[in-house]
Design a protein around this motif. Structure first.
Motif, PDB file in Angstrom:
ATOM      1  N   ILE A  88     -59.468 -76.418  -7.582  1.00 17.36           N
ATOM      2  CA  ILE A  88     -59.487 -77.226  -6.348  1.00 17.36           C
ATOM      3  C   ILE A  88     -60.492 -78.365  -6.501  1.00 17.36           C
ATOM      4  O   ILE A  88     -61.213 -78.718  -5.551  1.00 17.36           O
TER       5      ILE A  88
ATOM      6  N   SER B 220     -57.053 -83.752  -4.757  1.00 14.78           N
ATOM      7  CA  SER B 220     -57.009 -83.963  -3.301  1.00 14.78           C
ATOM      8  C   SER B 220     -55.626 -84.381  -2.827  1.00 14.78           C
ATOM      9  O   SER B 220     -55.217 -84.054  -1.705  1.00 14.78           O
TER      10      SER B 220
ATOM     11  N   GLU C 182     -47.925 -73.388   7.575  1.00 17.84           N
ATOM     12  CA  GLU C 182     -49.083 -72.617   7.995  1.00 17.84           C
ATOM     13  C   GLU C 182     -48.700 -71.307   8.660  1.00 17.84           C
ATOM     14  O   GLU C 182     -49.558 -70.613   9.201  1.00 17.84           O
TER      15      GLU C 182
ATOM     16  N   ILE D 243     -61.912 -82.277  -6.967  1.00 20.33           N
ATOM     17  CA  ILE D 243     -61.645 -83.442  -6.124  1.00 20.33           C
ATOM     18  C   ILE D 243     -60.461 -84.248  -6.640  1.00 20.33           C
ATOM     19  O   ILE D 243     -59.796 -84.955  -5.864  1.00 20.33           O
TER      20      ILE D 243
ATOM     21  N   GLN E  15     -51.458 -75.126  -2.412  1.00 21.34           N
ATOM     22  CA  GLN E  15     -51.368 -74.078  -1.390  1.00 21.34           C
ATOM     23  C   GLN E  15     -49.955 -73.494  -1.322  1.00 21.34           C
ATOM     24  O   GLN E  15     -49.764 -72.279  -1.221  1.00 21.34           O
TER      25      GLN E  15
ATOM     26  N   LYS F 250     -65.577 -70.124  -5.183  1.00 20.77           N
ATOM     27  CA  LYS F 250     -65.231 -69.445  -3.929  1.00 20.77           C
ATOM     28  C   LYS F 250     -64.308 -68.285  -4.259  1.00 20.77           C
ATOM     29  O   LYS F 250     -63.257 -68.474  -4.867  1.00 20.77           O
TER      30      LYS F 250
ATOM     31  N   ILE G 256     -53.317 -80.903  -2.825  1.00 20.07           N
ATOM     32  CA  ILE G 256     -53.794 -79.635  -2.268  1.00 20.07           C
ATOM     33  C   ILE G 256     -52.682 -78.895  -1.526  1.00 20.07           C
ATOM     34  O   ILE G 256     -52.606 -77.658  -1.552  1.00 20.07           O
TER      35      ILE G 256
ATOM     36  N   SER H 246     -57.512 -72.543   4.127  1.00 21.72           N
ATOM     37  CA  SER H 246     -58.819 -73.166   4.427  1.00 21.72           C
ATOM     38  C   SER H 246     -59.423 -73.885   3.215  1.00 21.72           C
ATOM     39  O   SER H 246     -60.491 -74.479   3.341  1.00 21.72           O
ATOM     40  N   LEU H 247     -58.779 -73.862   2.061  1.00 21.10           N
ATOM     41  CA  LEU H 247     -59.337 -74.480   0.862  1.00 21.10           C
ATOM     42  C   LEU H 247     -59.284 -75.998   0.960  1.00 21.10           C
ATOM     43  O   LEU H 247     -58.313 -76.570   1.459  1.00 21.10           O
ATOM     44  N   GLN H 248     -60.331 -76.653   0.459  1.00 23.67           N
ATOM     45  CA  GLN H 248     -60.410 -78.106   0.395  1.00 23.67           C
ATOM     46  C   GLN H 248     -60.868 -78.518  -0.995  1.00 23.67           C
ATOM     47  O   GLN H 248     -61.631 -77.811  -1.645  1.00 23.67           O
ATOM     48  N   SER H 249     -60.409 -79.673  -1.444  1.00 20.17           N
ATOM     49  CA  SER H 249     -60.754 -80.153  -2.782  1.00 20.17           C
ATOM     50  C   SER H 249     -62.179 -80.708  -2.792  1.00 20.17           C
ATOM     51  O   SER H 249     -62.505 -81.599  -2.000  1.00 20.17           O
ATOM     52  N   LYS H 250     -63.001 -80.202  -3.718  1.00 26.71           N
ATOM     53  CA  LYS H 250     -64.393 -80.647  -3.834  1.00 26.71           C
ATOM     54  C   LYS H 250     -64.852 -80.516  -5.287  1.00 26.71           C
ATOM     55  O   LYS H 250     -64.474 -79.582  -5.982  1.00 26.71           O
TER      56      LYS H 250
END
Length: 981
Positions: A308, A313, A182, A310, A320, A347, A316, A370-374
């Motif tokens: 990204i 997940s 990070e 689901i 990144q 996004k 991820i 800040s990306l999340q799997s959806k």
């Protein structure tokens, strides 16, 4: 810097703790310095007789080649039980790990390569485990596919029954996570422009290097001769070439008669081997760092599409980290970029593409974290958004690329996606490149993709999609690269080289079988040659003597006078009179055979005139001779000239300065002075011995190999000392010139050559952080160069508008210079860059001879438009434009400034590496040029400094060669003295 640690504690147990503490202190005191002389360290380590374990920790490429190191280790470890373990840690270059891996494989030792900046863990222990785990996962995937086909709707329950804990793990999960994941990006600026493998092969392929087998054989290849014979009433082929040459099938299917020259084919095979090694290095380079995931990003306007959904997940962190590597290594030299992530929703990092500068790259990385799997894979919406917004002007621009990182088939039908991609990419310079990340199925705990396809079906689908729009396909997984267009084309070129080499071997073998004997080459011993070459003795044939032809009286008189002067000394010394009244006999007429009428008559060289007096002596009837006029001797060797160098620095460009003081003009080029035609090592074939024999003088002089040719040194150590002395004087002069160019206002503006000039200064908004430095340097320029040289000048600043100091050129006096400095001190940065208006205004000044333009980026208008307008104006006014790039990292802007200067006969200047250049020059003068490679000047981009730095490198090379030749001569002379004793 490398460390070889050999630990062998022979001490008693009471001293073990003390020894470990002492070794730790010694290691902590190490400091990096010098090169990587691994061979010298190995020599020292192998002197320890009780050594049984050797650890090599290397951080850079060794000075010696792989062949030398492997041969030395194999020779020293023969008959010894020695364990060798090679390690590279935190190595920023990909070459040292590859070299150590090859070294370990050749010597049968273990290796381990680790870097915290990437996911590459190359180890002889880890790689077999990863390979075995990959085989297990492939087997489980196959079982899942079988159950999917046979059970249908009940696939979920059966897969859960056969799944194990291992299916939930990834190979990377067992390895350490990337440290500082990070943290901020560590941005690297690529040192060269990235190319696709197809573009790279246009300059480095076999055909580009003229190494195609058909290109090599073409000069000695002949088509079969066919002619119609009227008597036979049919076409007849010539059989002479078929008997004397080899038949070879050409690339167009025809058969040609080829003359096979084995030495040429042997050399051609060596060149093919070098090319294969270069292609292997290219593949190794493509298989590491961000290129392992994304391939090479070659376009200047780039949009990255990231999956990204689901189903990703579990991966991820990998996605990144892949984006981090891309932003750090390949995006810093692009013009514009943007990132779009897609699941069910879209996004976008920015509303549209933004410049690729460090601030934007860091901002993009914070957004990626800040990306999340959806959701699912709504690829069509993401693609439409990129094309309609980011590439809205795609028809007007060039070098545009879409890079898609995806793990499975999208939600939409692929035929609809393919039709849309073909429609938007057709007729413009926009390519879609697919990077397929294979995750080997989906999570059986309940996360099911909306559409599913096997890995091979998915790969086939995206491969066809990328190739349909001239894009590239790259398929990789956690264990490595499965398929890559960039690597495949290199492998194809390697296979072509191997095929050519095999055809060469077949040609040589066919020639051997036809001749019935082995081919003669320089690698076969002399004893074997005598056995191989069995020929019947050839009887000597007596030649018919030619009929003598009498000379005319005039020619006889001319010949008599010529020969009398030439041979009188010899006849006088060997002649003995037969009586007391003996006379010196007249010379006899020498009959010569007339030259053939077909041969060209050569002009006879002028013989030196010699005057000789012959007389009788008192004792006996002997004759004496005295020379009255001696022939003038001609010197064969050229003496070392004395270099006439300037005492003060001249105000001129480096091109003009080197026209008077270059090594070539000073006649100090070492190869031309030392190696003439008489220095080449000669060998001639002696028919009676059936072998080549060296000339008689070969043992008199020492020999060296220059560019593959053996030559003789016919210089003395004193002459080489004179050459070294002159070359050191020349180098001092060159380096002094470089120091002068890097001092004062010349560091930023270069040298002002003309006496009527206009200085144009960019004061746009991007110049705000550096405006104070520019005004300070401009003040120095006014007093140091313009006032000192009594030049007429004017100043002009340009941003959105232009503003001039005076309406015409003004003579540089104390009053005008003070006024100019006051005007410069009021500069403020704002707005854009109207370069074209500024140039048009500067051209309007009467009697101006040259313009000096300082800017930090591209102009607002088209670069091609400016070049065309300037060319139109120069048809009426021949005015030079000297361009100065200040703190500009934009490649295209610098290329524009170079073209503008070159087109108008001016010079390009960029103040980069001035501090390093001054330091390198100081070290050269203080260390007296002891090492050819250290120190070295930085890569200067300005015309003046670049030409001088190249001449310095050439002079240092000649100096090092002369010193090595001097040592060789001294050693050879000492050996000759020892032999004489």
């Amino acid at each position: 810097m490398f460390l070889i640690q050999v630990v062998d504690f022979i001490y008693s147990s009471s001293r073990k703790t003390f020894c470990l503490h002492e070794a730790r202190q010694w290691v902590q005191g190490l400091q990096p310095s010098g090169g990587c002389n691994l061979l010298k360290a190995l020599k020292k380590a192998f002197t320890m007789r009780e050594l049984n374990s050797l650890i090599l920790i290397v951080g850079s490429c060794p000075d010696q080649s792989l062949e030398i190191l492997s041969d030395y280790i194999q020779q020293c470890t023969l008959g010894r039980k020695l364990l060798i373990h090679t390690i590279t840690y935190e190595c920023s270059n990909h070459v040292p790990p590859a070299v150590l891996k090859n070294l370990a494989e050749v010597t049968g030792s273990r290796y381990h390569c680790y870097s915290s900046k990437s996911e590459n863990y190359v180890s002889s222990d880890v790689c077999p485990l990863l390979h075995e785990s990959q085989r297990a996962k492939n087997m489980l995937s196959s079982i899942k596919e079988i159950f999917q086909r046979r059970i249908g709707d009940s696939i979920i329950g059966r897969v859960q029954d056969i799944s194990t804990e291992f299916t939930m793990l990834t190979p990377a999960s067992g390895l350490p996570k990337p440290p500082k994941h990070e943290g901020p990006l560590v941005i690297q600026v690529p040192s060269f422009l990235a190319k696709t493998s197809g573009g790279w092969l246009k300059t480095n392929g076999l055909k580009a290097k003229k190494l195609s087998l058909y290109q090599v054989l073409a000069p000695n290849a002949f088509s079969p001769v066919e002619e119609f014979v009227p008597i036979l009433q049919k076409t007849v082929s010539s059989t002479l070439h078929e008997k004397a040459m080899m038949q070879f099938e050409w690339h167009d299917g025809t058969v040609k008669n080829v003359h096979v020259d084995p030495p040429i084919l042997y050399d051609y095979q060596k060149q093919l081997d070098k090319m294969v090694r270069m292609y292997e290095r290219r593949i190794d380079w493509l298989s590491v760092a961000s290129r392992r995931i994304w391939g090479t990003v070659c376009e200047q306007r780039v949009v990255i599409l990231v999956d990204i959904s689901i189903t990703n997940s579990l991966y991820i962190i990998h996605i990144q980290h892949s984006l981090r590597l891309l932003l750090e290594e390949q995006m810093s030299n692009k013009d514009f970029f943007n990132i779009i992530a897609f699941g069910s929703d879209i996004k976008s990092w920015k509303p549209e593409m933004v410049p690729s500068n460090p601030e934007n790259l860091q901002s993009a990385w914070r957004w990626v974290l800040s990306l999340q799997s959806k959701g699912s894979r709504n690829f069509m919406s993401a693609l439409r958004r990129a094309v309609e917004i980011d590439f809205k002007d795609k028809d007007k621009l060039v070098s545009q690329g879409l890079y898609l990182l995806i793990t499975g088939v999208p939600d939409q039908e692929m035929h609809a996606v393919s039709a849309y991609v073909a429609d938007v990419c057709g007729g413009c310079d926009l390519q879609l490149h697919v990077c397929l990340f294979s995750v080997h199925g989906f999570d059986s705990s309940g996360i099911i993709p909306s559409r599913y396809a096997s890995p091979h079906e998915t790969a086939n689908t995206f491969r066809e999609l990328a190739h349909a729009v001239n894009g590239r396909f790259h398929w990789f997984g956690e264990t490595g690269i499965y398929e890559s267009d960039d690597i495949s084309i290199i492998v194809s070129e390697m296979e072509k080289a191997v095929n050519y080499s095999q055809k060469c071997a077949l040609l040589v073998e066919s020639l051997k079988q036809r001749s019935g004997t082995q081919l003669v080459n320089q690698f076969i011993p002399e004893e074997d040659l005598k056995m191989l070459l069995k020929k019947e003795p050839v009887k000597a044939q007596k030649l018919v003597p030619p009929k003598p032809t009498a000379l005319t009286l005039a020619r006889m008189n001319i010949k008599d006078s010529h020969e009398r002067e030439k041979n009188v000394a010899l006849r006088a010394l060997i002649w003995r009179p037969t009586s007391a009244k003996a006379e010196i006999p007249p010379p006899q007429t020498i009959k010569e055979w007339p030259q053939a009428s077909g041969k060209k008559k050569h002009k006879a060289r002028k013989q030196p005139q010699i005057s000789l007096s012959v007389f009788y002596i008192d004792k006996g009837k002997n004759v004496g001779a005295v020379y009255r006029k001696y022939p003038t001797k001609k010197s064969v060797k050229r003496p070392v000239p004395f270099a006439i160098l300037p005492k003060e620095e001249e105000i001129c460009s480096s091109k003009e300065w080197l026209n008077k003081y270059s090594i070539k003009k000073l006649k100090l080029e070492l190869p031309r002075m030392m190696f003439g035609p008489n220095c080449v090592h000669q060998k001639k074939m002696v028919a009676s011995l059936r072998k080549k024999v060296s000339a008689k003088y070969c043992d008199i002089f020492p020999s060296v190999e220059i560019n593959g040719i053996v030559k003789h040194l016919q210089f003395q150590p004193k002459e080489l000392e004179d050459y070294v002395e002159q070359m050191e004087r020349v180098l001092h002069c060159y380096i002094g010139r470089i120091q002068w160019l890097l001092s004062g206002s010349r560091r930023l503006f270069g040298t002002i050559l003309e006496t009527k000039v206009c200085i144009l200064i960019d004061t746009s908004g991007s110049m705000d952080p550096y405006l104070q430095q520019v005004t300070k340097e401009l003040t120095s320029l006014i007093w140091e160069q313009l006032r000192k040289n009594n030049a007429s000048f004017n100043l002009l600043k340009f941003a959105e508008d232009i503003d001039t100091w005076q309406e015409c050129l003004v003579e540089a006096t104390d009053e005008t210079c003070h006024d100019a400095v006051q005007w410069v001190s009021k500069f403020q940065a704002y707005g854009n860059t109207c370069t074209l208006k500024a140039l048009q205004k500067a051209f309007s000044f009467q009697d101006v001879e040259a313009l000096y333009v300082l800017t930090d980026g591209k102009p607002d208008t088209s670069c091609n438009l400016i070049l065309k307008e300037v060319e139109k104006i120069r048809k009426k006014q021949m005015i030079k434009i000297h361009t100065i790039s200040f703190n500009c990292s934009d490649r295209r802007a610098n290329e524009f400034l170079k073209k503008l200067a070159s087109q108008t006969g001016g010079r390009y200047h960029r103040c980069v590496g001035d501090v390093d250049g001054q330091l390198a020059a100081h070290r050269m003068l203080t260390e007296e040029f002891e090492d050819e490679d250290d120190p070295v000047f930085p890569v200067f981009e300005g015309d003046d400094l670049k030409k001088l730095a190249q001449e310095v490198a050439k002079a240092r090379s000649f100096l090092m060669q002369a010193k090595s030749f001097r040592l060789l001569l001294e050693k050879w002379n000492s050996n000759q003295k020892d032999k004489s004793f």
